[in-house]
Design a protein around this motif. Structure first.
Motif, PDB file in Angstrom:
ATOM      1  N   ILE A  95      63.164   1.344   6.911  1.00  0.00           N
ATOM      2  CA  ILE A  95      64.188   1.525   5.968  1.00  0.00           C
ATOM      3  C   ILE A  95      65.401   2.389   6.857  1.00  0.00           C
ATOM      4  O   ILE A  95      64.956   3.363   7.645  1.00  0.00           O
ATOM      5  CB  ILE A  95      63.862   2.491   4.836  1.00  0.00           C
TER       6      ILE A  95
ATOM      7  N   CYS B 119      59.642   5.429   0.828  1.00  0.00           N
ATOM      8  CA  CYS B 119      60.386   6.012   1.419  1.00  0.00           C
ATOM      9  C   CYS B 119      59.964   7.299   1.568  1.00  0.00           C
ATOM     10  O   CYS B 119      60.223   8.326   1.094  1.00  0.00           O
ATOM     11  CB  CYS B 119      61.920   5.914   1.391  1.00  0.00           C
TER      12      CYS B 119
ATOM     13  N   HIS C  28      69.715   5.444   3.376  1.00  0.00           N
ATOM     14  CA  HIS C  28      69.123   6.215   2.381  1.00  0.00           C
ATOM     15  C   HIS C  28      70.067   6.749   1.298  1.00  0.00           C
ATOM     16  O   HIS C  28      71.190   6.420   1.414  1.00  0.00           O
ATOM     17  CB  HIS C  28      68.203   7.294   3.026  1.00  0.00           C
TER      18      HIS C  28
ATOM     19  N   HIS D 105      60.731   9.501   4.001  1.00  0.00           N
ATOM     20  CA  HIS D 105      61.995  10.557   4.412  1.00  0.00           C
ATOM     21  C   HIS D 105      62.562  11.024   3.243  1.00  0.00           C
ATOM     22  O   HIS D 105      62.446  12.096   2.875  1.00  0.00           O
ATOM     23  CB  HIS D 105      62.737   9.790   5.208  1.00  0.00           C
ATOM     24  N   CYS D 106      62.835  10.135   2.214  1.00  0.00           N
ATOM     25  CA  CYS D 106      63.430  10.826   1.056  1.00  0.00           C
ATOM     26  C   CYS D 106      62.569  11.503   0.164  1.00  0.00           C
ATOM     27  O   CYS D 106      63.060  12.131  -0.693  1.00  0.00           O
ATOM     28  CB  CYS D 106      64.116   9.381   0.073  1.00  0.00           C
TER      29      CYS D 106
ATOM     30  N   HIS E  26      62.724   3.792  -4.738  1.00  0.00           N
ATOM     31  CA  HIS E  26      62.775   3.944  -3.466  1.00  0.00           C
ATOM     32  C   HIS E  26      61.994   5.165  -2.891  1.00  0.00           C
ATOM     33  O   HIS E  26      61.445   4.793  -1.709  1.00  0.00           O
ATOM     34  CB  HIS E  26      64.390   4.258  -2.834  1.00  0.00           C
TER      35      HIS E  26
HETATM   36 ZN   LIG Z   1      64.994   6.944   1.930  1.00  0.00          ZN
END
Ligand SMILES: [Zn+2]
Lengths: 218, 206
Positions: free
Chosen positions: A3, A35, A6, A37-38, A31
């Motif tokens: 990904i 994800c 973001h 990271h998010c 998402h």
């Molecule tokens: Zn993300």
């Protein structure tokens, strides 16, 4: 999944504060499912809420509030809840769990409505402000598109597209606001399917707009 | 901007609190203690642990819900429902991912969203925390949140204001823009600035 696009910080803050319309919150949740990271950023935006909760001056509860709640702890249904099953209706599409629960069929069997050359859509009819739709665009098709005023989130579920903002593949989000004019072009031989949520009605511009708008009631 | 004094010294009634501790350290201790209390509740199902959590958090949850604009009777009801969820879901609490305050905030928020949407829309909750095997442990959340608490107090007025309107009053960014008479983009950039300042206190680069 690789990904590279973001959410804006402000979008995750709205998600944590609980102020996004239903469809946009759904899209963010989808998402986040994909994800890490998010997810980590969301721990931080949630923590702002935790700190603010701590900072609030307490309000008096009714005198018997604690006893009222204590007496309900042993009621049937109040036993410790099992973790809620996520994505029990696994389909071939490998969709994010929050979306899987809403769709009754696999992506390819959904009752898509053609709204223009090479473009089909499905309105998820979540209600509330804005719109939440799946859009399915054929290879080589370009959709002139214009956001206006509000916020618009797009999550790629399958395939990819290219536009002025970059290349968007499965798992990527486009987080747009204000007046953005862009023209996504599906750049592989696979349909591009995306989830789009707005807090204002979706609007297409140009020729496609004139073709499309009568069908989607704008 | 209104300043709120942190309360909740009561949690330390039984704990030894040497005079040499700074207020930051005390706050961290309070915070750790509530996370530990919630963890014990999950393990023991002990109602006295629940009653302690209730005593500290329920009045704050009610304040939060009142600020979202619900009438007192509804706020009372939703607070009780949210606290019931604390009981039912305690075993889903993971203190490496959130402090007790943050976790209870998310439950209260979801319960409020449900209540506000009940009449108009199908029920929809923000999803539960999902198992997250590749999650990088960020260390003690209580430390992070303590730093953030200090950081929130140092935010410029206009950034603190949008943060409060969003989290406390449940206003969307467009509503905030309208209320303050500024463009939507300005609301977002103030929030982004606030967040990046808070992040600096987490010792993490944006
Ligand atoms: Zn993300």
């Amino acid at each position: 999944m690789n990904i590279s696009h973001h959410f804006d910080d402000a979008t995750l803050m709205a998600y944590s504060a609980g102020t996004l319309p239903q469809g946009m919150a759904l899209l963010v949740a989808c998402h986040l499912h994909w994800c890490p990271h998010c997810r980590q950023r969301t721990e931080h935006t949630n923590a702002i809420g935790g700190v603010l909760l701590d900072n609030l001056a307490p309000s008096a509860l009714s005198e018997d509030a604690l006893n009222a709640v204590l007496s309900r702890l042993d009621e049937p249904g109040q036993e410790f809840a099992a973790a809620e099953p996520q994505g029990t209706r696994q389909q071939d599409d490998d969709l994010p769990a929050p979306l899987t629960g809403l769709l009754e069929q696999p992506l390819d069997q959904l009752p898509w409505r053609r709204i223009g050359y090479g473009v089909r859509q499905l309105d998820l009819e979540l209600g509330g402000p804005g719109a939440t739709r799946l859009l399915r665009i054929s290879p080589g098709v370009s959709v002139p598109h214009h956001t206006h005023g509000g916020n618009e989130l797009t999550l790629i579920l399958r395939g990819s597209y290219n536009d002025e903002l970059g290349r968007f593949c499965r798992g990527d989000v486009a987080d747009l606001d204000g007046d953005v004019e862009h023209q996504p072009l599906v750049d592989t031989d696979e349909d591009c399917i995306c989830l789009i949520a707005t807090d204002a009605p979706l609007k297409f511009s140009g020729l496609m707009g004139r073709l499309v708008q009568p069908f989607i009631g704008l | 901007m209104q300043e709120y004094e942190a309360e909740g010294g009561d949690v330390n009634a039984a704990a030894v609190t040497p005079h040499t501790m700074t207020s930051e350290e005390r706050r961290k201790q309070v915070r750790d203690e509530w996370s530990a209390c919630l963890t014990r509740l999950a393990e023991t199902h002990d109602k006295s642990e629940f009653a302690r959590l209730f005593g500290y958090f329920a009045p704050r949850v009610k304040s939060y819900i009142l600020r979202l604009g619900m009438p007192d009777a509804t706020a009372e009801e939703v607070t009780q429902e949210a606290m019931l969820l604390v009981w039912r879901k305690a075993h889903l609490f993971n203190r490496t991912k959130a402090s007790a305050s943050t976790w209870i905030f998310t439950l209260a928020r979801n319960q409020s969203i449900d209540r506000m949407r009940r009449d108009k829309m199908p029920m929809y909750e923000l999803p539960e925390e999902e198992p997250d095997p590749d999650h990088r442990d960020m260390g003690e959340h209580s430390v992070i949140e303590d730093r953030m608490k200090a950081a929130i107090a140092t935010l410029p007025e206009n950034q603190a204001q949008v943060l409060h309107l969003s989290y406390y009053e449940g206003k969307s960014h467009s509503e905030i823009a309208e209320q303050l008479g500024i463009p939507l983009g300005s609301v977002k950039s103030r929030l982004r600035l606030a967040f990046s300042k808070l992040k600096a206190h987490w010792g993490e680069d944006a």
